[in-house]
Design a protein around this motif. Structure first.
Motif, PDB file in Angstrom:
ATOM      1  N   LEU A 212     -19.100  32.412 -18.518  1.00 47.40           N
ATOM      2  CA  LEU A 212     -19.889  33.067 -20.227  1.00 47.40           C
ATOM      3  C   LEU A 212     -20.708  33.887 -21.139  1.00 47.40           C
ATOM      4  CD1 LEU A 212     -20.756  28.777 -21.058  1.00 47.40           C
ATOM      5  CD2 LEU A 212     -18.756  30.496 -21.420  1.00 47.40           C
ATOM      6  N   GLY A 213     -19.866  34.240 -21.540  1.00 49.74           N
ATOM      7  CA  GLY A 213     -20.558  35.444 -22.254  1.00 49.74           C
ATOM      8  C   GLY A 213     -20.409  36.658 -21.718  1.00 49.74           C
ATOM      9  N   GLU A 216     -13.826  35.988 -21.393  1.00 47.03           N
ATOM     10  CA  GLU A 216     -13.842  35.689 -22.596  1.00 47.03           C
ATOM     11  C   GLU A 216     -12.658  34.001 -22.609  1.00 47.03           C
ATOM     12  OE1 GLU A 216     -11.461  37.177 -26.368  1.00 47.03           O
ATOM     13  OE2 GLU A 216     -12.809  39.593 -25.489  1.00 47.03           O
ATOM     14  N   ASP A 219     -15.339  31.777 -22.608  1.00 44.48           N
ATOM     15  CA  ASP A 219     -15.380  30.959 -23.238  1.00 44.48           C
ATOM     16  C   ASP A 219     -15.078  30.008 -24.190  1.00 44.48           C
ATOM     17  OD1 ASP A 219     -17.695  33.190 -22.493  1.00 44.48           O
ATOM     18  OD2 ASP A 219     -17.245  33.957 -24.749  1.00 44.48           O
ATOM     19  N   ARG A 223     -15.080  26.370 -25.379  1.00 46.02           N
ATOM     20  CA  ARG A 223     -15.207  26.153 -27.095  1.00 46.02           C
ATOM     21  C   ARG A 223     -14.172  24.955 -26.737  1.00 46.02           C
ATOM     22  NH1 ARG A 223     -16.263  29.910 -30.512  1.00 46.02           N
ATOM     23  NH2 ARG A 223     -15.815  31.907 -29.434  1.00 46.02           N
ATOM     24  N   GLN A 246     -26.015  32.685 -20.352  1.00 45.10           N
ATOM     25  CA  GLN A 246     -25.202  32.051 -20.448  1.00 45.10           C
ATOM     26  C   GLN A 246     -25.177  30.424 -21.387  1.00 45.10           C
ATOM     27  OE1 GLN A 246     -25.820  30.638 -16.428  1.00 45.10           O
ATOM     28  NE2 GLN A 246     -24.000  32.218 -15.956  1.00 45.10           N
ATOM     29  N   ALA A 249     -24.572  31.632 -24.964  1.00 46.20           N
ATOM     30  CA  ALA A 249     -23.236  31.913 -25.059  1.00 46.20           C
ATOM     31  C   ALA A 249     -22.997  29.742 -25.468  1.00 46.20           C
ATOM     32  CB  ALA A 249     -21.906  32.335 -24.343  1.00 46.20           C
ATOM     33  N   VAL A 253     -21.536  28.264 -29.119  1.00 46.18           N
ATOM     34  CA  VAL A 253     -20.324  27.158 -29.423  1.00 46.18           C
ATOM     35  C   VAL A 253     -20.229  26.351 -29.027  1.00 46.18           C
ATOM     36  CG1 VAL A 253     -18.852  29.106 -26.921  1.00 46.18           C
ATOM     37  CG2 VAL A 253     -19.988  27.213 -26.407  1.00 46.18           C
TER      38      VAL A 253
END
Ligand code: C2E
Ligand code: MG
Ligand code: MG
Ligand code: MG
Length: 294
Positions: A212-213, A216, A219, A223, A246, A249, A253
């Motif tokens: 995460l972060g 992509e 992420d 999400r 983390q 991020a 989300v």
């Protein structure tokens, strides 16, 4: 033979079938003894609100301290316990001990009214029609409200589970315990069963949190899991949070709760009470308000 070679003996080099079988049998015998001789104990890892770092609950995790081999990791003995059926006794021990501890913490004001303990339950335990009755007895005995207990199961329970398991889950839910899907995303992750079974939340597996972060794709996966979970009214906990990046991020989300080394490892009850006492745990620096993304 194992004894003579001591605790440092690596099982990695026991490559022959024969040695692997022997190792399993040795471990099973030792595990039976561990139960009888109280070599198992329970440690607690905080589950916190990402925004504040304040504990909302904790996961109870089993530890095995072997007198000669030292500490043996759950990854090594839980599968053996599952195959041999010993998991039922181990699971019962961990659950009973955790609920007893929660009763003590509640009466001492160590934890808040809503603080919950999360306990792992194996498929075999969930196929026992007596489980809801046993849990309800323990709740009564230790003065713990049902909503202060979460039971964690893997996705396989819902995929392979019998009609007995389905009934057990419904009865537990009726009792009022939380029901969480552990290691979410590593199994079948079908929407259908999340609707069919009375689960209250998911724990996003560490493997999706790691990148995460920085990655992509991770992420986007997280999400999507959050959007789906919220649409179904499920809570979300991120597992294995190790870095501030983390945490940030996850917060961005829309994940509300997290668990991981960033806040703390699993520790014995006394240490947990000291570190995470209601009155002592200070909120960390708040994160910037999440920007709403569409
Ligand atoms: P789990 O239920 O997914 O538990 C989370 C595991 O991740 C724990 O490992 C925990 O110590 C570890 N962990 C937590 N935060 C971090 C982090 O930030 N980074 C990393 N790398 N790891 C983190 P543990 O205690 O070794 O347990 C492993 C697995 O063994 C558990 O995974 C669970 O499936 C099983 N297990 C443990 N205790 C019990 C039990 O009482 N009953 C049953 N049926 N299974 C158990
Ligand atoms: Mg778990
Ligand atoms: Mg987990
Ligand atoms: Mg996991």
């Amino acid at each position: 033979r194992a004894k003579a070679e001591g605790p440092g003996r690596s099982t990695l080099f026991d490559t022959s079938m024969h040695d692997q079988v022997r190792e399993r049998i040795e471990l099973e015998v030792a595990l039976r003894q561990a139960l009888a001789e109280e070599q198992l104990h329970v440690v607690y890892q905080p589950i916190v609100r990402l925004e504040t770092g304040m504990p909302v609950g904790a996961e109870a995790l089993v530890r095995w301290e072997h007198p000669e081999r030292g500490s043996i990791p759950p990854m090594l003995f839980i599968p053996i316990a599952e195959d041999s059926g010993l998991i039922s006794q181990i699971g019962a021990f961990v659950r009973n001990e955790a609920l007893r501890q929660l009763g003590v913490w509640r009466s001492q004001g160590v934890v808040s009214e809503s603080f919950y303990l999360s306990v792992n339950v194996s498929p075999r335990q969930l196929s026992d029609p007596e489980l809801p009755l046993v849990v309800s007895g323990e709740l009564f005995r230790y003065g713990v409200p049902a909503h202060c207990v979460a039971l964690e199961m893997t996705e396989s329970v819902m995929v392979d589970g019998s009609s007995v398991t389905a009934r057990v889950l419904h009865e537990l839910r009726q009792l009022g315990t939380k029901l969480l899907v552990d290691d979410f995303g590593t199994g079948f992750s079908a929407l259908g069963y999340l609707r069919r079974f009375p689960v209250t939340g998911v724990k996003i597996d560490r493997s999706f949190v790691t990148g995460l972060g920085r990655n992509e794709q991770d992420d986007e996966i997280v999400r999507a899991v959050v959007a789906m979970s919220h649409a179904l009214g499920l809570s979300v906990i991120a597992e294995g949070v190790e870095t501030p990046l983390q945490r940030e991020a996850l917060y961005q989300v829309g994940v509300v709760n997290g668990q991981g080394w960033l806040w703390g490892k699993a520790v014995p009850a006394a240490e947990f009470a000291e570190r995470w006492h209601l009155a002592a745990a200070l909120p960390e620096v708040p994160l910037p308000v999440a920007t709403v993304t569409t």
